[in-house]
Scaffold this active site. Sequence first.
Site, mmCIF file in Angstrom:
data_model
loop_
_atom_site.group_PDB
_atom_site.id
_atom_site.type_symbol
_atom_site.label_atom_id
_atom_site.label_comp_id
_atom_site.label_asym_id
_atom_site.label_seq_id
_atom_site.Cartn_x
_atom_site.Cartn_y
_atom_site.Cartn_z
ATOM 1 N N ASP A 41 0.794 -1.223 0.000
ATOM 2 C CA ASP A 41 0.000 0.000 0.000
ATOM 3 C C ASP A 41 0.831 1.280 0.000
ATOM 4 O O ASP A 41 0.527 2.202 -0.766
ATOM 5 C CB ASP A 41 -0.964 -0.022 1.194
ATOM 6 C CG ASP A 41 -1.940 1.141 1.179
ATOM 7 O OD1 ASP A 41 -2.250 1.653 0.089
ATOM 8 O OD2 ASP A 41 -2.411 1.540 2.261
ATOM 9 N N GLU A 154 2.073 -20.473 1.350
ATOM 10 C CA GLU A 154 3.519 -20.342 1.521
ATOM 11 C C GLU A 154 4.135 -21.550 2.220
ATOM 12 O O GLU A 154 3.710 -21.928 3.316
ATOM 13 C CB GLU A 154 3.839 -19.058 2.292
ATOM 14 C CG GLU A 154 5.320 -18.767 2.377
ATOM 15 C CD GLU A 154 5.641 -17.335 2.784
ATOM 16 O OE1 GLU A 154 6.835 -17.043 2.988
ATOM 17 O OE2 GLU A 154 4.707 -16.515 2.886
#
Length: 260
Positions: A41, A154
């Site tokens: 962001d 992951e």
Amino acid sequence: MTVAGLRALKGRRQMTMLYVETLDEARAAAAAGIDILSIIDPLWTPAMREAAGDCFVQVGLLYGELVTTEDYLRAAHRAMRIGGDCVYCAAGLGTIRALAEEGIPVISHVGLIPSKATWTGGFKAVGKTADSALAVWRHVQALEEAGALGAELEVVPERVATEISRRTSLLLFSMGAGAGADAQYLFAEDVLGCTRGHRPRHAKTYRNFAAEYERLQQERIAAFREFAGEVRSGAYPAPQHLVPIEPEEFDAFLSALGAG
């Protein structure tokens, strides 16, 4: 690429995904035909959206800097206004559900979740036992029920990842979880050979940018050294670097100075 387009590719072909940090990396990824970009962001700007071209962009909302569901909602709406295609959110199911209910596509995280790794024993593989693999599966199911679009998967065994991917509608982005997931996800710094700190097992280097950066740094030092040397010797500035003045104008200037 749209959410519908990504979903249509599930099970049909492997997608590609890169985490990028610079405008040049985003432009290069777009030119190379990378499907999905992950951009955090603070780096997400209109300029970055333009650089990303036709890539589907996941905007990472930073866990810990955002806390409440309202924090995430405000940040997600801002990211989408800039042109994000989805947001990454590692917060709880309630926050993910709230984002999904607003129509914001949400990608979460399962397996090794760096911000919550203490719960699974630190920075190591998850899902290597039946109980651990089932916990990953239950997490995927919970995210699906909450309305998530997908999840980063992951460091989970490939066979486990493949079976989970077959059984969920979520898009699963593999980081060291093998080709049974829907997309292969690497960091640009690993691909380019300029990793800072630990390089994970699943990372692969395709170019040695670190050596090129070091070469450029030595060239930079040499250029600065030559500049300093020419200043000391009087070689710089040379006539071509100077602004001329007509003799009569300079004489008039001197006369004016003397009169003053």
